[in-house]
Design a protein around this motif. Structure first.
Motif, PDB file in Angstrom:
ATOM      1  N   GLN A 192     -16.474 -18.078 -35.597  1.00  0.00           N
ATOM      2  CA  GLN A 192     -16.665 -19.261 -36.431  1.00  0.00           C
ATOM      3  C   GLN A 192     -15.399 -19.660 -37.171  1.00  0.00           C
ATOM      4  N   SER A 193     -14.546 -18.691 -37.465  1.00  0.00           N
ATOM      5  CA  SER A 193     -13.354 -19.003 -38.260  1.00  0.00           C
ATOM      6  C   SER A 193     -12.105 -19.243 -37.411  1.00  0.00           C
ATOM      7  N   ALA A 194     -12.099 -18.761 -36.174  1.00  0.00           N
ATOM      8  CA  ALA A 194     -10.923 -18.936 -35.308  1.00  0.00           C
ATOM      9  C   ALA A 194     -11.048 -20.236 -34.511  1.00  0.00           C
ATOM     10  N   GLU A 195      -9.912 -20.732 -34.106  1.00  0.00           N
ATOM     11  CA  GLU A 195      -9.895 -21.896 -33.219  1.00  0.00           C
ATOM     12  C   GLU A 195     -10.370 -21.465 -31.834  1.00  0.00           C
TER      13      GLU A 195
ATOM     14  N   GLU B  79      -7.958 -19.730 -29.617  1.00  0.00           N
ATOM     15  CA  GLU B  79      -7.506 -18.413 -30.070  1.00  0.00           C
ATOM     16  C   GLU B  79      -8.431 -17.281 -29.609  1.00  0.00           C
ATOM     17  N   LEU B  80      -9.678 -17.613 -29.304  1.00  0.00           N
ATOM     18  CA  LEU B  80     -10.666 -16.577 -28.999  1.00  0.00           C
ATOM     19  C   LEU B  80     -10.311 -15.714 -27.787  1.00  0.00           C
TER      20      LEU B  80
ATOM     21  N   ALA C 272      -8.725 -10.329 -25.970  1.00  0.00           N
ATOM     22  CA  ALA C 272      -7.797  -9.453 -25.245  1.00  0.00           C
ATOM     23  C   ALA C 272      -7.192  -8.405 -26.170  1.00  0.00           C
ATOM     24  N   ILE C 273      -6.852  -8.804 -27.387  1.00  0.00           N
ATOM     25  CA  ILE C 273      -6.274  -7.867 -28.359  1.00  0.00           C
ATOM     26  C   ILE C 273      -7.271  -6.760 -28.696  1.00  0.00           C
ATOM     27  N   PHE C 274      -8.521  -7.138 -28.963  1.00  0.00           N
ATOM     28  CA  PHE C 274      -9.518  -6.130 -29.319  1.00  0.00           C
ATOM     29  C   PHE C 274      -9.883  -5.246 -28.138  1.00  0.00           C
ATOM     30  N   THR C 275      -9.841  -5.805 -26.930  1.00  0.00           N
ATOM     31  CA  THR C 275     -10.076  -4.990 -25.737  1.00  0.00           C
ATOM     32  C   THR C 275      -8.970  -3.967 -25.582  1.00  0.00           C
TER      33      THR C 275
END
Length: 54
Positions: A19-22, A25-26, A31-34
């Protein structure tokens, strides 16, 4: 922590981030969290391997 509670917390965090990211950007955040999860798993497996080798 209870496995169901962990799942609920992670789901709430993902919903909040989405809800807060564009929208564009998701995929990068995913990918970063993966990569973060995979790296933590790799570190854990390597530590276990080295401890069992002794």
């Amino acid at each position: 922590m209870d496995p169901i509670a962990i799942t609920a917390v992670v789901t709430a965090i993902a919903a909040s981030i989405s809800q807060s990211a564009e929208p564009e950007e998701l995929p990068l955040l995913a990918a970063i969290f993966t990569q973060l999860g995979d790296t933590l798993a790799t570190i854990t497996v390597q530590k276990d391997f080295l401890e069992n080798k002794k």
